[in-house]
Write a protein that holds these residues in place. Structure first.
Motif: not given
Length: 209
Positions: A138-140, A173-175, A184-185
């Motif tokens: 996963f992209e984080t 915050y963590y995405l 990003r969304h």
């Protein structure tokens, strides 16, 4: 007849004497109650008053001792401190700082609002520079965000200088997503929350960090 007048006079004198004695007894009783109350409220004061009633000389001596017991040095020191504080309050430099504070405190809410706008711009800038890392497929990415200014206060220091203080929340915050675009969304998840306080000083007509 003369004998009768003499008896009447003696009787009248006796009545006057009895009334006089009664009045004295009442006064004595009142005086006793007053002295008792004084002893109950303040032994030292009651003793001093009792001594004054007993002997003018002893009363004068008691007053002298009482005056000596109150430290002249302490009185002078307190008076000196009061005069010093009064002089400091009205010295030209202090008056200048008081006037500065009136202006500074009136402008500080606007400064706090401007600071809040700067924090929002900083958050927007953080979002535009996200750095993603691949983790477990996963992209984080993480970024810092800011809450609204919760407290905006100004006050004078002991020396009269203008000090400003504002408080706000700072979040990290963590995405996460299968791709950068998805991350990003995605809804950000807060992983830390820090209450931050900023201190400012007024100098040369402006608030400085």
């Amino acid at each position: 007849h003369s004998h009768m007048l003499t008896l009447v006079r003696i009787f009248a004198i006796e009545i006057i004497v009895m009334v006089f004695i009664g009045t004295l007894e009442i006064r004595a009783a009142v005086a006793t109650l007053a002295i008792t109350a004084l002893f109950a409220a303040s032994p030292a004061r009651a003793q001093s008053q009792a001594a004054a009633q007993a002997s003018p000389a002893s009363a004068l001596q008691s007053a002298t001792v009482a005056g000596a017991s109150a430290s002249p040095t302490a009185k002078k020191k307190t008076l000196r401190q009061e005069v010093k504080a009064l002089v400091a309050k009205y010295e030209p430099e202090r008056l200048k700082r008081d006037l500065e504070f009136k202006k500074a405190s009136a402008l500080f809410p606007g400064f706090c609002h401007h600071w809040e706008q700067d924090l929002h711009e900083r958050e927007t800038n953080n979002l535009s520079k996200l750095k993603f890392n691949l983790k477990d497929g996963f992209e984080t990415a993480t970024y810092t965000a800011y809450g609204k200014v919760a407290a905006c206060e100004s006050h004078q220091s002991k020396d009269g200088y203008s000090i400003g203080k504002l408080t706000y929340e700072e979040f990290i915050y963590y995405l996460v997503g299968k791709s950068e675009d998805e991350a990003r969304h995605a809804s950000p998840k807060a992983i830390s929350d820090t209450r931050t306080t900023e201190i400012f000083r007024w100098d040369n007509g402006k608030w400085f960090y």
